[in-house]
Design a protein around this motif. Structure first.
Motif, mmCIF file in Angstrom:
data_model
loop_
_atom_site.group_PDB
_atom_site.id
_atom_site.type_symbol
_atom_site.label_atom_id
_atom_site.label_comp_id
_atom_site.label_asym_id
_atom_site.label_seq_id
_atom_site.Cartn_x
_atom_site.Cartn_y
_atom_site.Cartn_z
ATOM 1 N N VAL A 165 0.549 2.632 -10.516
ATOM 2 C CA VAL A 165 1.615 2.297 -9.562
ATOM 3 C C VAL A 165 1.742 3.388 -8.512
ATOM 4 N N ARG A 166 1.448 4.649 -8.930
ATOM 5 C CA ARG A 166 1.537 5.745 -7.978
ATOM 6 C C ARG A 166 0.241 6.042 -7.257
ATOM 7 N N ALA A 167 -0.771 5.214 -7.446
ATOM 8 C CA ALA A 167 -2.051 5.447 -6.771
ATOM 9 C C ALA A 167 -2.168 4.404 -5.677
ATOM 10 N N PRO A 168 -1.846 4.754 -4.479
ATOM 11 C CA PRO A 168 -1.733 3.731 -3.442
ATOM 12 C C PRO A 168 -3.041 3.068 -3.064
ATOM 13 N N ASP A 169 -4.151 3.760 -3.332
ATOM 14 C CA ASP A 169 -5.408 3.200 -2.879
ATOM 15 C C ASP A 169 -6.096 2.324 -3.887
ATOM 16 N N ARG A 171 -2.134 -6.142 -8.080
ATOM 17 C CA ARG A 171 -2.341 -4.827 -8.658
ATOM 18 C C ARG A 171 -2.315 -4.834 -10.183
ATOM 19 N N ASN A 206 0.762 -1.234 0.000
ATOM 20 C CA ASN A 206 0.000 0.000 0.000
ATOM 21 C C ASN A 206 0.792 1.284 0.000
ATOM 22 N N VAL A 250 2.809 3.637 -1.311
ATOM 23 C CA VAL A 250 3.490 4.068 -2.531
ATOM 24 C C VAL A 250 3.674 5.567 -2.425
ATOM 25 N N LEU A 251 4.803 6.039 -2.855
ATOM 26 C CA LEU A 251 4.996 7.481 -2.805
ATOM 27 C C LEU A 251 4.072 8.122 -3.809
ATOM 28 N N ALA A 252 3.086 8.814 -3.278
ATOM 29 C CA ALA A 252 2.082 9.378 -4.165
ATOM 30 C C ALA A 252 2.675 10.495 -4.996
ATOM 31 N N LEU A 255 -5.709 -0.610 -5.016
ATOM 32 C CA LEU A 255 -6.021 -1.983 -4.635
ATOM 33 C C LEU A 255 -7.253 -2.068 -3.767
#
Lengths: 603, 187
Positions: free
Chosen positions: B174-178, B104, A232, A234-236, B180
């Motif tokens: 990949v840069r969107a942490p939410d 993902r 979860n 990840v550097l946004a 998943l």
């Protein structure tokens, strides 16, 4: 084109399996080289239709057996290979059925689905966290009850209570009086070796049960943290805000019509805000920035002084008011502690409204940091008092500390219920009837999760002094789940801003582990290492320190032949510093290995 | 192992368990959910692999999907015929990809296909406009819609062809942490 003749395992007919494209051939060649587990994981992760996946799976299994057949003309090896395949298949089926069986134990599945459907993933993360903590406590209770309490109960079922003490209702709240002499606290346990079916040494049992439980907890927390971090955190990318908003922020799990409508509205408002935000952001002048900075510093100073004030007042309250005889007065300190834990975070939320943060996430972080400082300092003051004053003042001091913790847990529970009332019900009433501008409140996930973490650290500190405290914690968490669920559905609305739930989840686990678990573990370790156990009661009476139990056991083992390896392990591994250094290295290595595990590609 | 059931053969269940992220129990539960949509169409015996397809209207009326703005696209992407009429295999596949255990990359691939309304393997401006309108109930003005879509293409288009390819989309995901946890339907 490649033709492979084989038998269809489903219908039994011979069939021709055709690998048409070179892509499929390459895929099969790639997958053949993997172990069975990796192969299954790869098949599941293929981005193809189900029919194609089944086809690839079938082709793979036939291809693999074909290779084996071509490679080994020896019948013996072939039989062994088929046996192995059958064994591994039934092993896998066994694994699947264990997984299935575990699902029957899934608690609260339908309630969580309803909450997730109406309020979204970020609110659901609180309830998921609560359930996870409940599992820790159930495990702790089973372990403690099984290894420490049951042997004692079997050997000596009636507690030795002095004649003039009887059960009054007040014990449920204060934990003192009748309970002091029961198995509830450290003092109720004997230090003998119980002779029954086997010789059971209570000292060793007590020590090792608690030590092993804490170590297992630590390992479980490290692994959850690592896997959550990998998934979860990840550097946004701050530059891809719009793309993120449009393409990956919609929560697919929301199933309530009104919630969906509200979300769409919120998204529209957010998009409109962000379109006009860009124009406004350049307007912040230097003086305004300085003003904001001044406001931040002022509020930080205020929060820190509040924290210091709380700590000092608790210390003096404790020092002035310690009297074992007046049982009702002993409730004063837990009452004040819980009141501070209730009021001060609300004050912090209030401060938040006056400060301007550049992003919603910074706002949440600031709130979280302030709350953590408050709770950690309260716990630190309490532990300092217990370790330094109580340990020297009372004869059976571990039970006294256990009672103090019991009271803290109970009163904390009562205040959590009150907090639900003030935090959610009253806010709803104020927001809908008195000041309509405020609107229906949202569920404050951060504050609630921190309350859970604080409650859990009380339980962790208390395990050494009161082995049955996890039972109280289980009851508390169970009731809290239903309470919060009702309060949520009656009083709150879904969150307006789609907060980054997954990142918050990782941060919560990290918070649980780092300050709170490590802190509790150090308190218990300090007690076991440095403090002298009380002389008159408990399993460690008469010893210099709790840890010397292991030394005594090692001495005893010298006489028993065949146990030299245990003594060797103790002398050369546990006692040496290199062991701990190596353990730290291993932990860090495992962490890094989990982080770097390659993802399977698809498409 | 486990309870005796007569719906699937052991090999079929093995295949389902190996190809989806579901356990045996979940597969049977999902089968019953599928059957509940149309008990007269779906037989209780799947051992000889009957060819049964449920029309999109039934799939779209499921409580998990009926309020989802993308339910039609989801059904179209996962169905064999591309029209939204799903067999049991498509049904299981759909919920497997949308479950919390799917990785993902797999989810990103299907999310891309869902947002690609015209099925040309690219998310172009018209696709983005349709997505935005579905998400905001057509309440944004045309100017705002255009501005947002241009911003999205600016931010995410790496190969500068004016539309998002699968690689651009995956790079953004990949840069969107939410992602998943949001691209997830509970069943």
């Amino acid at each position: 084109m490649v033709f492979v003749t084989c038998k269809d395992t489903v219908t039994g007919r011979a069939c021709c399996v055709v690998l048409c494209t070179t892509e499929e051939q390459n895929l099969v060649k790639e997958l053949v080289g993997l172990s069975t587990r990796d192969r299954i994981r790869a098949i599941r992760g293929l981005s193809m239709s189900f029919k194609e996946k089944k086809h690839i799976r079938l082709v793979l299994s036939h291809y693999v057996s074909l290779i084996i057949k071509q490679y080994n003309t020896n019948n013996q090896v072939l039989i062994q290979w088929s046996c192995f395949k059958l064994f591994s298949q039934s092993f896998r089926r066994c694994g699947y059925s264990i997984k299935s069986a575990r699902q029957t134990l899934k608690l609260w599945q339908s309630i969580m689905k309803e909450i997730g459907g109406r309020f979204g993933t970020s609110v659901l993360s609180y309830f998921v966290f609560l359930k996870w903590l409940l599992m820790f406590n159930i495990f702790s209770f089973l372990v403690n009850f099984g290894f420490i309490t049951i042997p004692l109960l079997v050997y000596d079922p009636s507690p030795n209570i002095p004649p003039n003490v009887s059960f009054t209702g007040l014990e449920m709240l204060t934990g003192a009086g009748y309970f002091t002499y029961t198995i509830m606290y450290y003092g109720g346990y004997s230090n003998e070796t119980l002779v029954g079916l086997v010789k059971y040494d209570m000292k060793l049992a007590y020590f090792f049960t608690i030590a092993v439980y804490m170590v297992l907890c630590g390992i479980a927390l490290i692994f959850s943290m690592a896997s959550s971090f990998k998934k979860n955190y990840v550097l946004a990318d701050p530059t891809s805000n719009s793309a993120w908003q449009l393409l990956s922020s919609w929560d697919f799990s929301i199933t309530n019509e009104r919630a969906v409508r509200q979300r769409k509205n919120n998204l529209r408002v957010q998009i409109q805000e962000s379109l006009s935000d860009k124009a406004q952001r350049q307007l912040l002048t230097l003086s305004e920035k300085l003003k904001h900075l001044g406001v931040y510093l002022g509020f930080w100073l205020l929060s820190t002084s509040l924290v210091v004030g709380c700590g000092v007042s608790i210390y003096y309250l404790y020092a002035a008011n310690w009297s074992l005889l007046q049982e009702a007065e002993t409730l004063l300190v837990p009452f004040v502690v819980s009141l501070m834990n209730l009021v001060v975070p609300l004050l912090y939320s209030l401060f938040n409204k006056f400060e301007h943060y550049s992003s919603h996430r910074r706002q949440i972080y600031a709130l979280v940091v302030r709350n953590i400082l408050l709770k950690m300092s309260i716990l630190a003051v309490l532990c300092y008092y217990w370790m330094n004053v109580v340990a020297k003042k009372f004869s059976c001091w571990e039970s006294v500390v256990g009672q103090a913790l019991y009271r803290l847990v109970i009163v904390d529970f009562l205040f959590l219920m009150l907090g639900s009332f003030f935090g959610e019900f009253l806010s709803n009433v104020i927001g809908t009837r008195l000041i309509p501008r405020l609107g229906v409140p949202e569920f404050d996930v951060a504050r609630n999760v921190l309350e859970l973490i604080y409650a859990q650290s009380l339980a962790w500190i208390g395990i050494y002094f009161s082995p049955l405290l996890p039972a109280i914690q289980i009851l508390k968490l169970f009731i809290l789940f239903y309470l919060k669920k009702v309060s949520l559905t009656q009083n709150c609305q879904p969150p307006r801003r789609t907060a980054r739930a997954a990142q918050m989840q990782t941060i919560f686990i990290a918070l649980l582990f780092f300050p709170f678990f490590v802190g509790s573990l150090s308190i218990v370790a300090y007690t076991a290492w440095r403090l002298t156990p009380s002389e008159q009661c408990g399993p460690f009476r008469g010893l210099n320190s709790t840890f010397s139990v292991v030394g005594v056991w090692m001495d005893d083992l010298h006489e028993i032949p065949g146990s030299q390896w245990v003594i060797w392990i103790y002398e050369n591994i546990i006692k040496s510093e290199i062991f701990y250094f190596l353990m730290t290295l291993i932990i860090i290595d495992t962490y890094i290995a989990i982080e770097n595990k390659p993802f399977m590609n698809c498409g | 192992m486990g309870n005796k059931q007569t719906i699937f053969t052991a090999q079929q269940l093995d295949a389902y368990q190996d190809c989806t992220y579901f356990t045996r129990k979940e597969i049977l539960r999902l089968f019953y959910r599928y059957r509940d949509l149309a008990p007269q169409l779906v037989p209780l015996d799947y051992t000889n692999q009957p060819d049964v397809k449920l029309p999109y209207e039934l799939i779209g009326s499921m409580p998990e999907l009926k309020d989802n703005p993308f339910r039609q696209r989801i059904a179209e992407v996962f169905s064999e015929d591309g029209e939204g009429n799903m067999t049991l295999d498509d049904f299981l596949d759909m919920f497997s990809v949308l479950s919390e255990m799917a990785p993902r990359d797999l989810k990103a691939y299907y999310a891309f296909k869902i947002y690609d309304f015209n099925n040309d393997d690219f998310i172009c401006k018209s696709d983005l406009e349709k997505t935005l309108n579905k998400l905001t109930r057509n309440e944004l003005t045309e100017d705002e819609v255009r501005m947002v879509c241009e911003k999205v293409i600016d931010e995410a288009d790496l190969d500068n062809d004016g539309r998002l390819s699968l690689e651009d989309f995956q790079h953004m995901i990949v840069r969107a942490p939410d992602f998943l946890s949001t691209f997830h339907i509970r069943i």
